[in-house]
Write a protein that holds these residues in place. Structure first.
Motif, mmCIF file in Angstrom:
data_model
loop_
_atom_site.group_PDB
_atom_site.id
_atom_site.type_symbol
_atom_site.label_atom_id
_atom_site.label_comp_id
_atom_site.label_asym_id
_atom_site.label_seq_id
_atom_site.Cartn_x
_atom_site.Cartn_y
_atom_site.Cartn_z
ATOM 1 N N LEU A 37 0.868 -1.182 0.066
ATOM 2 C CA LEU A 37 0.035 -0.194 -0.155
ATOM 3 C C LEU A 37 0.810 1.146 0.064
ATOM 4 C CD1 LEU A 37 -2.892 1.410 0.524
ATOM 5 C CD2 LEU A 37 -2.448 1.148 2.827
ATOM 6 N N PHE A 38 1.916 1.384 1.003
ATOM 7 C CA PHE A 38 2.890 2.267 0.854
ATOM 8 C C PHE A 38 3.671 2.689 -0.273
ATOM 9 C CE2 PHE A 38 3.307 2.085 5.859
ATOM 10 C CZ PHE A 38 2.439 2.905 5.797
ATOM 11 N N LEU A 39 3.886 1.378 -0.932
ATOM 12 C CA LEU A 39 4.665 1.502 -2.272
ATOM 13 C C LEU A 39 4.056 2.082 -3.283
ATOM 14 C CD1 LEU A 39 6.932 -1.220 -3.824
ATOM 15 C CD2 LEU A 39 5.291 -0.167 -5.274
ATOM 16 N N VAL A 40 2.658 1.517 -3.571
ATOM 17 C CA VAL A 40 1.857 1.950 -4.732
ATOM 18 C C VAL A 40 1.553 3.577 -4.384
ATOM 19 C CG1 VAL A 40 -0.425 1.956 -5.665
ATOM 20 C CG2 VAL A 40 0.780 -0.147 -4.989
ATOM 21 N N TRP A 41 1.053 3.855 -3.332
ATOM 22 C CA TRP A 41 0.639 5.302 -2.842
ATOM 23 C C TRP A 41 2.024 6.375 -2.898
ATOM 24 C CZ3 TRP A 41 2.430 8.003 1.642
ATOM 25 C CH2 TRP A 41 1.765 9.348 1.834
ATOM 26 N N LEU A 58 -2.864 9.364 2.575
ATOM 27 C CA LEU A 58 -2.939 7.742 2.651
ATOM 28 C C LEU A 58 -3.894 7.200 3.050
ATOM 29 C CD1 LEU A 58 -1.200 5.340 2.496
ATOM 30 C CD2 LEU A 58 -0.282 5.831 4.761
ATOM 31 N N ASP A 59 -4.948 7.886 3.897
ATOM 32 C CA ASP A 59 -5.866 7.376 4.545
ATOM 33 C C ASP A 59 -7.294 7.384 3.258
ATOM 34 O OD1 ASP A 59 -4.896 7.011 6.762
ATOM 35 O OD2 ASP A 59 -5.966 8.836 7.796
ATOM 36 N N ASP A 60 -7.014 8.530 2.510
ATOM 37 C CA ASP A 60 -8.213 8.568 1.383
ATOM 38 C C ASP A 60 -7.899 7.743 0.248
ATOM 39 O OD1 ASP A 60 -9.232 10.752 2.689
ATOM 40 O OD2 ASP A 60 -8.037 12.079 1.567
ATOM 41 N N ARG A 451 -0.077 -2.804 -8.552
ATOM 42 C CA ARG A 451 1.513 -3.164 -8.265
ATOM 43 C C ARG A 451 2.091 -3.796 -9.689
ATOM 44 N NH1 ARG A 451 4.550 -4.887 -4.423
ATOM 45 N NH2 ARG A 451 5.871 -5.062 -6.017
ATOM 46 N N ILE A 452 1.214 -4.601 -10.371
ATOM 47 C CA ILE A 452 1.760 -4.973 -11.564
ATOM 48 C C ILE A 452 1.888 -3.833 -12.636
ATOM 49 C CG2 ILE A 452 1.053 -6.164 -13.723
ATOM 50 C CD1 ILE A 452 2.004 -8.041 -11.879
#
Length: 785
Positions: A37-41, A58-60, A451-452
């Motif tokens: 989640l951190f990586l994508v955001w 991040l929350d949104d 991620r892909i």
């Protein structure tokens, strides 16, 4: 949280950390997916300019991933359902799709699902890796009992000799038939292994004067198999047990290949084979001369491997465990509905095919191709590593097992938990490629799709160029900062050296002036007793005359300390004084305290009042008109000055208090603008002025400190601007979020720029109890700030 003595555990006990990690604040997102989640955001926020996206908190973002509409009718159309997708998810997917399809690297993976092993071979050997090239040139064409061949006893020196003789065949062209035949004949003459002789004689049946491609293929195959089965022949130190196991493996693989070979029915006896060279000219073919048959060897290789000439005695399922793979191309995915509806060419953006209501199926097709491309790349890596480590090729079953876990290898733990049997990546791609609703995907599946796409985005030219440009900009800013710092230090050293030289000159000059003044007084006092000189002579006496007055005076003057004879302490005192005078732009500076300034003003007011009283009674002076015009003007001026001093005495205390506070704040701030403003306010508050007695300037001690700080700040201005430029370029397009730091337990603290300012994330390793990880421990802890 376990009390392991760390700072995090101590803060946990003191209530500075939320008792349960704020990972639970993201409903619908499993804890093992938080790193992804951190990586994508962070990627979407980092490259927001390249993607034309607005950063989101991040929350949104987590809420958008786990969003599910409520009270939606089951019969709603696909377009109505797509309109319910969170706007940021639609924008991010379309932005990633635009980035991928417009990049030249998309040509690699968009057509990858159409590739087959036959296409790779037909397009040329440049598409083959080292292992595939080796396999292509080393397939079996002659039957042999490999187990019996390896079991036959033969001296190692003899084996080495005939193997070296056959190694020469590997470097020959297929149409260079003479040297190939000669090498085979020499090997037959050297070897004592009857199975090797029989194999080589069978291979020579396929020899003809124009092409020896099949002979070369058979020889190279035999040499490669001996290499695998007998590593001790090539100088490797291996045990007898390892040699026996390796022989068994090679014999089993060779047996499978032998079953696929169909020999001609009209076999001839080995004794009938004439291996003698018909003429000397035949043995001396020009090795460098090309011919039309140069590619005949490759054609023969392909024809021998055709299905029409193969007969397998074992089923494919039984052979997969030991049959080596022959290509790195993964299994072709089954065409989906989206594949059938897509145009023949690669989609272009912008177009009607991709918009806010139709992007999910195109994203599914894109993800399918990207994942297939990464499977192929992982296969190439596997083959290259095995080739480098001199391991035997991977079997078909092993390759299929590796491809089945491709999502684990391409992604991190986000793809599938260790104890899960569900492939979230494959299921999400299949769901979208079948044209189904995007909102039916789980949060983990949506995260896997992103991620892909991001993995492919990292390989794009545009992102790589952004990273490279940002790196160059950072390096240039750092170099500029270093240059400005070196320049500032050099100028500071040069300025300090000049001030020290001036200070020494002042000390020497003051010593000379003091000496001359002292001698002048002595001459005057002696003349009062002797009367040798007239007063006119003494008044016209110059400094040079005083120095040359007599021999003793001249000797004392020459013995005075020079500029280089003063100690560091004396020089530093004068240096500080010169710096203060330079800051105020004067040659003489008198530094006073606030009390001394007030005493000066009171003394000045009293002197004005005394001067006014010297004129007597002012009323009688004006009534009798006894004062002339000049006296009246002087009295009026004194009255105005006294009134002004009285008014300032009442208003200045508050102004000066505010100015002093401003000076203190400006000195703490250290910026040029703040210091200039504070100094201007201090001058308005009469904290500096002209000194009548010395002809210089007097100033408050705090104002002097502010002036010195302003001078230093101006000298640091270029360095400060370079630092601002570095920060601006870093914030413009940073590559990754750098950690704030680590504690002594190596806990990594991270704050994301677009996250809440009150949150700091801590990344910690699992704490082991008795060698096993504690599942109750969180991988990340959220601090309160």
């Amino acid at each position: 949280m376990m009390d392991d003595g760390s700072n995090a555990a101590k803060a946990h006990r003191e209530g500075k950390i939320v008792p349960s990690s704020d990972i639970e604040a993201f409903p619908g997102i499993p804890s093992h997916c938080i790193p992804d989640l951190f990586l994508v955001w962070d990627f979407l926020c980092t490259f927001c300019r390249a993607l034309s996206l607005e950063p989101i908190e991040l929350d949104d973002f987590a809420a958008a991933l786990s969003f599910r509409p409520v009270n939606v009718p089951q019969a709603s159309s696909h377009g109505d359902s797509a309109s319910n997708i969170p706007v940021y998810l639609s924008e991010s997917h379309i932005a990633l799709l635009r980035l991928l399809l417009q990049d030249p690297t998309s040509e690699n993976w968009w057509w990858s699902i159409l590739e087959t092993p036959e296409m790779i071979e037909e397009e040329g050997e440049e598409y083959l890796n080292a292992i595939d090239k080796k396999r292509k040139t080393a397939a079996a064409v002659v039957k042999i009992d490999m187990e019996a061949l390896l079991a036959a006893e033969e001296d190692m020196d003899i084996t080495t000799r005939w193997l070296l003789a056959l190694e020469d065949v590997r470097t020959r062209k297929p149409d260079n038939t003479g040297p190939i035949k000669s090498a085979v004949r020499n090997a037959i003459a050297v070897t004592t292994n009857q199975y090797v002789k029989s194999y080589l004689k069978k291979a020579m049946r396929k020899w003809n004067r124009k092409s020896a491609g099949l002979v070369k293929r058979a020889v190279v195959w035999l040499v490669d198999r001996i290499r695998e089965a007998r590593p001790d022949v090539w100088g490797r130190s291996v045990s007898a047990q390892e040699i026996a196991e390796q022989k068994k493996i090679v014999a089993t693989e060779a047996a499978i290949e032998m079953d696929r070979i169909v020999e001609d029915a009209d076999e001839v006896n080995d004794a009938d084979l004439n291996l003698e060279v018909e003429s000397d000219e035949e043995s001396d073919f020009d090795e460098d001369e090309g011919s039309d048959n140069e590619d005949e060897y490759a054609d023969q290789v392909d024809n021998q491997g055709s299905p029409s000439k193969q007969a397998c005695t074992m089923t494919t399922k039984d052979n997969d465990g030991i049959t080596p793979v022959t290509t790195f191309v993964p299994a072709k995915p089954v065409p989906s509905i989206v594949d059938l509806l897509l145009p023949p060419g690669k989609p272009t953006l912008p177009s009607d095919l991709v918009h806010a209501l139709t992007w999910p199926p195109v994203i599914g097709a894109t993800s399918c191709r990207v994942l297939h491309w990464y499977k192929r790349r992982r296969n190439e890596v596997d083959d290259s590593i095995r080739e480098f480590r001199e391991l035997k090729p991977m079997s078909i079953a092993e390759r299929r097992a590796r491809e089945s876990i491709a999502s684990f290898r391409v992604l991190s733990e986000c793809a599938n938990p260790v104890d899960s049997n569900t492939d979230h990546v494959e299921s999400a791609i299949t769901h979208l490629c079948d044209g189904k609703d995007y909102l039916e995907l789980t949060a983990v599946q949506r995260l896997c799709i992103l991620r892909i796409l991001i993995e492919a985005a990292y390989d794009t030219y545009h992102v790589q160029q952004s990273i490279e440009d940002n790196f160059k900009a950072r390096m240039n800013a750092i170099k500029a900062l270093d240059a400005e710092e070196r320049r500032a230090k050099k100028e500071a050293r040069e300025e300090l050296a000049a001030i020290e030289a001036a200070a020494r000159e002042r000390l020497a000059r003051e010593a000379q002036e003091t000496f001359v003044q002292k001698k002048r007084q002595e001459i005057i006092q002696n003349n009062e007793e002797t009367g040798d000189y007239s007063s006119e002579f003494l008044e016209n006496l110059q400094d040079d005359d005083v120095i040359d007055f007599d021999e003793d005076t001249k000797a004392e003057y020459e013995a005075l300390p020079t500029a280089d004879s003063f100690n560091k302490s004396e020089v530093n005192t004068v240096v500080a004084k010169i710096q203060e005078e330079t800051a105020f732009g004067t040659s003489i500076l008198v530094v006073l305290t606030l009390r001394e300034i007030e005493q000066r003003e009171e003394k000045h007011l009293k002197s004005l009042q005394d001067k006014l009283e010297s004129f007597g009674d002012l009323e009688s002076l004006y009534q009798t008109h006894s004062a002339d015009r000049e006296t009246s003007a002087m009295v009026d001026k004194l009255l105005k000055e006294i009134a002004t001093c009285i008014d300032l005495k009442q208003s200045l205390p508050q102004l000066r208090s505010d100015a002093i506070d401003a000076l203190n704040d400006a000195i703490d701030d250290g910026t040029v603008k703040a210091l200039r403003t504070a100094i201007k306010t201090a001058k308005v508050a009469k904290l500096s002025g002209d000194d009548v007695e010395t002809g210089g300037i007097w100033s408050l001690d705090l104002l002097r400190d502010a002036a010195l700080e302003l001078k230093n700040a101006e000298s640091r201005k270029r360095v400060t601007e370079a630092q601002k430029d570095l920060v601006a370029k870093r914030n413009k397009c940073f590559i990754r979020t750098d950690p704030l730091g680590r504690d002594r337990y190596q806990t990594c603290f991270i704050h994301f720029d677009y996250d809440k300012s009150s949150r700091v994330w801590a990344e910690r390793d699992y704490i082991l109890r008795n060698g096993t990880p504690d599942k109750n421990e969180d991988a990340a802890v959220l601090f309160k700030t």
